[in-house]
Structure formats: structure tokens, C-alpha cells
Scaffold this motif. Structure first.
Motif, PDB file in Angstrom:
ATOM      1  N   LYS A   1       3.355  11.532  -0.891  1.00  0.00           N
ATOM      2  CA  LYS A   1       2.955  10.277  -0.247  1.00  0.00           C
ATOM      3  C   LYS A   1       4.092   9.692   0.587  1.00  0.00           C
ATOM      4  N   LEU A   2       5.304   9.727   0.062  1.00  0.00           N
ATOM      5  CA  LEU A   2       6.446   9.204   0.812  1.00  0.00           C
ATOM      6  C   LEU A   2       6.713  10.033   2.070  1.00  0.00           C
ATOM      7  N   GLU A   3       6.519  11.335   1.949  1.00  0.00           N
ATOM      8  CA  GLU A   3       6.690  12.192   3.131  1.00  0.00           C
ATOM      9  C   GLU A   3       5.580  11.911   4.152  1.00  0.00           C
ATOM     10  N   ALA A   4       4.349  11.784   3.698  1.00  0.00           N
ATOM     11  CA  ALA A   4       3.221  11.500   4.601  1.00  0.00           C
ATOM     12  C   ALA A   4       3.401  10.152   5.295  1.00  0.00           C
TER      13      ALA A   4
ATOM     14  N   GLU B   1       0.833  -1.201   0.000  1.00  0.00           N
ATOM     15  CA  GLU B   1       0.000   0.000   0.000  1.00  0.00           C
ATOM     16  C   GLU B   1       0.870   1.254   0.000  1.00  0.00           C
ATOM     17  N   ILE B   2       1.994   1.200   0.686  1.00  0.00           N
ATOM     18  CA  ILE B   2       2.882   2.355   0.781  1.00  0.00           C
ATOM     19  C   ILE B   2       3.847   2.413  -0.400  1.00  0.00           C
ATOM     20  N   LEU B   3       4.411   1.287  -0.780  1.00  0.00           N
ATOM     21  CA  LEU B   3       5.503   1.260  -1.761  1.00  0.00           C
ATOM     22  C   LEU B   3       5.171   0.486  -3.031  1.00  0.00           C
ATOM     23  N   GLY B   4       3.909   0.190  -3.266  1.00  0.00           N
ATOM     24  CA  GLY B   4       3.523  -0.732  -4.316  1.00  0.00           C
ATOM     25  C   GLY B   4       3.569  -0.243  -5.744  1.00  0.00           C
ATOM     26  N   ASP B   5       4.103   0.932  -5.973  1.00  0.00           N
ATOM     27  CA  ASP B   5       4.247   1.359  -7.364  1.00  0.00           C
ATOM     28  C   ASP B   5       5.727   1.603  -7.638  1.00  0.00           C
TER      29      ASP B   5
END
Length: 154
Positions: free
Chosen positions: A66-69, A23-27
Motif C-alpha cells: 500500500k505504501l508503495e502504491a 486514508e493513506i496513513l491511518g493505521d
């Protein structure tokens, strides 16, 4: 292992650690940004945009947010307050073993531009490679591990 961080604001599909990670890193873009921070020592929006991967500016801006959040990167204003520099957080640098294993796996099973002897050396010396990645992060070493396809490892 450090304590489990606070609960996320987002609803999870499941409590499965693999599902949560995806969900966090899936792309691909998120992991490529982490790679560029960790390996290439990129720090700015412009550097990420010019990385050669062809990421669109709107996608890049979204993934950085998104990575910061998610607490994987931090954004810091430069002294001139015009430019933002990004840096991996401790949570982000903890992805180093994941990226190393992805690199080794792909080089072993797919045709890549990575030299076989280098990859096997990294596979045999995982701890040294990861220690160097962490040292560079801890000391804010501005020198990349990889420059134009050439690796600089201990």
C-alpha cells in the motif's frame, strides 16, 4: 510547495486533506514502517518484522504494498536479486515533520520511553532535526538516527 500530484485511482470519502491523509496513513503500521525507514534506517522486510512492534507478516506485506502504491516508498531489488530493499520516496520523506510532531506531542502528553530533555531539545531545534533527516535520506546515509533507543542528532 510542489505541484499537486496526479489524481489517485481510489475513490475518496471526501476532498478533506486530513481525510485523504488518514486514508493513506491511518493505521499504526504504515506510520511505524515510515518511522523505521526514516529513523532506524531499516530497509528490508526482515528488519521491519523484527522491529519489536509485533507486526504479522501478512499485515507487513500488505502495508508495504500500500505504501508503495501510494508513492510513499519505493522497492528496489538488491544486486543479488534475492532481497528487496525499501526506501522512502520524496513524498515519504515529506512526512518527517509529521513524525517529529507526533513524537514531541506523545512525549509531552503521555508516558513514553523517550528522555524528556532529548524531546525538548528536538522541539527547540525542529529545523536542525528535519535537516538531518533530509540529509541522511538525500545522501542515502545508512546510519540510523536512533539505535536501541539512543538518538544520534546534530
Amino acid at each position: 510547495m510542489s505541484p499537486v500530484p496526479r489524481r489517485s485511482k481510489f475513490t475518496r470519502r471526501s476532498g478533506c486533506p486530513v481525510s485523504i491523509s488518514l486514508e493513506i496513513l491511518g493505521d499504526r503500521w504504515s506510520l511505524l514502517i515510515v518511522r523505521d525507514l526514516m529513523v532506524r534506517a531499516y530497509r528490508t522486510f526482515k528488519e521491519f518484522q523484527q522491529s519489536g512492534e509485533g507486526i504479522a507478516t501478512n499485515i507487513l506485506a500488505d502495508r508495504l504494498r500500500k505504501l508503495e502504491a501510494a508513492g510513499i516508498i519505493t522497492a528496489e531489488k538488491d544486486a543479488d536479486r534475492r532481497r528487496v530493499s525499501y526506501r522512502l520516496s520524496e513524498k515519504g520523506i515529506d512526512l518527517a515533520p509529521v513524525l517529529l510532531e507526533l513524537l514531541i506531542w506523545a512525549a509531552r502528553h503521555e508516558e513514553t520511553g523517550a528522555p524528556c530533555d532529548l524531546i525538548e531539545g528536538m522541539a527547540k531545534n525542529r529545523d536542525a532535526v528535519l535537516a538531518e533527516v533530509r540529509r541522511r535520506w538525500r545522501e542515502r546515509d545508512p546510519n540510523p538516527l536512533q539505535v536501541r533507543g539512543e538518538w544520534r542528532l546534530p
